[in-house]
Design an enzyme around this catalytic site. Sequence first.
Site, PDB file in Angstrom:
ATOM      1  N   GLY A   1      26.497  65.697-126.519  1.00 52.32           N
ATOM      2  CA  GLY A   1      25.924  66.853-125.838  1.00 52.32           C
ATOM      3  C   GLY A   1      25.050  67.726-126.716  1.00 52.32           C
ATOM      4  N   SER A   2      24.450  67.145-127.764  1.00 51.74           N
ATOM      5  CA  SER A   2      23.574  67.997-128.591  1.00 51.74           C
ATOM      6  C   SER A   2      22.321  68.411-127.811  1.00 51.74           C
ATOM      7  CB  SER A   2      23.194  67.300-129.899  1.00 51.74           C
ATOM      8  OG  SER A   2      22.334  66.209-129.677  1.00 51.74           O
ATOM      9  N   ASN A   3      21.854  67.551-126.913  1.00 51.33           N
ATOM     10  CA  ASN A   3      20.709  67.945-126.078  1.00 51.33           C
ATOM     11  C   ASN A   3      21.107  68.968-125.029  1.00 51.33           C
ATOM     12  OD1 ASN A   3      18.094  66.414-126.726  1.00 51.33           O
ATOM     13  ND2 ASN A   3      19.694  64.863-126.931  1.00 51.33           N
ATOM     14  N   MET A  58      25.187  57.942-119.419  1.00 48.00           N
ATOM     15  CA  MET A  58      25.121  56.501-119.644  1.00 48.00           C
ATOM     16  C   MET A  58      25.364  55.670-118.389  1.00 48.00           C
ATOM     17  SD  MET A  58      24.221  56.745-122.674  1.00 48.00           S
ATOM     18  CE  MET A  58      24.348  55.263-123.651  1.00 48.00           C
ATOM     19  N   ARG A  59      24.991  56.191-117.227  1.00 47.87           N
ATOM     20  CA  ARG A  59      25.116  55.400-116.000  1.00 47.87           C
ATOM     21  C   ARG A  59      23.819  55.481-115.207  1.00 47.87           C
ATOM     22  NH1 ARG A  59      30.492  53.912-115.100  1.00 47.87           N
ATOM     23  NH2 ARG A  59      31.911  55.124-116.396  1.00 47.87           N
ATOM     24  N   ASN A  96      15.009  62.439-117.455  1.00 45.81           N
ATOM     25  CA  ASN A  96      15.825  61.871-118.532  1.00 45.81           C
ATOM     26  C   ASN A  96      15.098  62.014-119.868  1.00 45.81           C
ATOM     27  OD1 ASN A  96      17.995  60.330-119.697  1.00 45.81           O
ATOM     28  ND2 ASN A  96      16.664  58.520-119.694  1.00 45.81           N
ATOM     29  N   HIS A 145      14.807  60.029-123.587  1.00 44.59           N
ATOM     30  CA  HIS A 145      15.133  58.750-124.225  1.00 44.59           C
ATOM     31  C   HIS A 145      14.576  58.750-125.657  1.00 44.59           C
ATOM     32  CE1 HIS A 145      16.271  54.570-124.483  1.00 44.59           C
ATOM     33  NE2 HIS A 145      15.110  54.364-125.087  1.00 44.59           N
TER      34      HIS A 145
HETATM   35  C1  GRF Z   1      20.028  61.200-127.071  1.00 47.09           C
HETATM   36  O1  GRF Z   1      19.465  60.522-128.153  1.00 47.09           O
HETATM   37  C2  GRF Z   1      19.261  60.930-125.805  1.00 47.09           C
HETATM   38  O2  GRF Z   1      17.903  60.717-126.011  1.00 47.09           O
HETATM   39  C3  GRF Z   1      19.900  59.649-125.304  1.00 47.09           C
HETATM   40  O3  GRF Z   1      21.264  59.806-125.599  1.00 47.09           O
HETATM   41  C4  GRF Z   1      21.408  60.665-126.732  1.00 47.09           C
HETATM   42  C5  GRF Z   1      22.371  61.745-126.348  1.00 47.09           C
HETATM   43  O4  GRF Z   1      22.730  62.531-127.452  1.00 47.09           O
HETATM   44  N1  GRF Z   1      19.592  59.420-123.914  1.00 47.09           N
HETATM   45  P1  GRF Z   1      23.480  63.896-127.240  1.00 47.09           P
HETATM   46  O5  GRF Z   1      24.758  63.607-126.460  1.00 47.09           O
HETATM   47  O6  GRF Z   1      22.565  64.823-126.490  1.00 47.09           O
HETATM   48  O7  GRF Z   1      23.783  64.413-128.617  1.00 47.09           O
END
Ligand code: GRF
Length: 195
Positions: free
Chosen positions: A16-18, A94-95, A111, A113
Amino acid sequence: MNNSKCHLMLMASGTGSNVQALIDAVNHGQIQAEIVGVISDQPQAAVIQKAQAAGIESFISQPKDYISRKDWEQSILDFCQARSSDLILLAGFMRILSADFLQHYPQQVINIHPSLLPAFPGRQGIKDAYDYGVKITGVTIHYVDDGIDTGPIIAQESLKIDPNWDLAQLESHIHQIEHQLYPATIEKLIQEKLI
Ligand code: GRF
């Protein structure tokens, strides 16, 4: 949406860093929006604690708890609709969401990526790019369709790979870009939609 703040729903399966970067950007006024919830399919995911620490409602929904995939998606749809979500932001979710689900939110599911799509889709975009030996990789923000990391591209930022970096260093540089690019892209979209 014109008379109120844009409602963001976040979906994540992992660290969940994003999600944290999006929460911080909203709290600092860098995104003019309200985060109305965090959805995860992983009860143990660290993203749940991040949502709780920020006072954001979270919802855990696992396919195994429903009779069908359709019922599982309906639970997510109900949660999103009850909170008048305007945009659904996937951040390491992841789904795959079905076309049936996505038709409820046309051009509203986005999304992030960690590669320059269409190169290196899938679960290990950073590692796959590293192992291939490409000299340039990056980050992509795109609308979601029912494929794996397909759908129209909204924004990309490239990163030149230093030949001295190991995989962990590359990951760290990619995440730094992600944490800037996702909030900035969402704020731009919100402003464009409001015009
Ligand atoms: C990120 O690298 C994102 O681009 C990918 O999954 C990762 C999730 O990282 N889809 P986080 O959970 O946000 O740290």
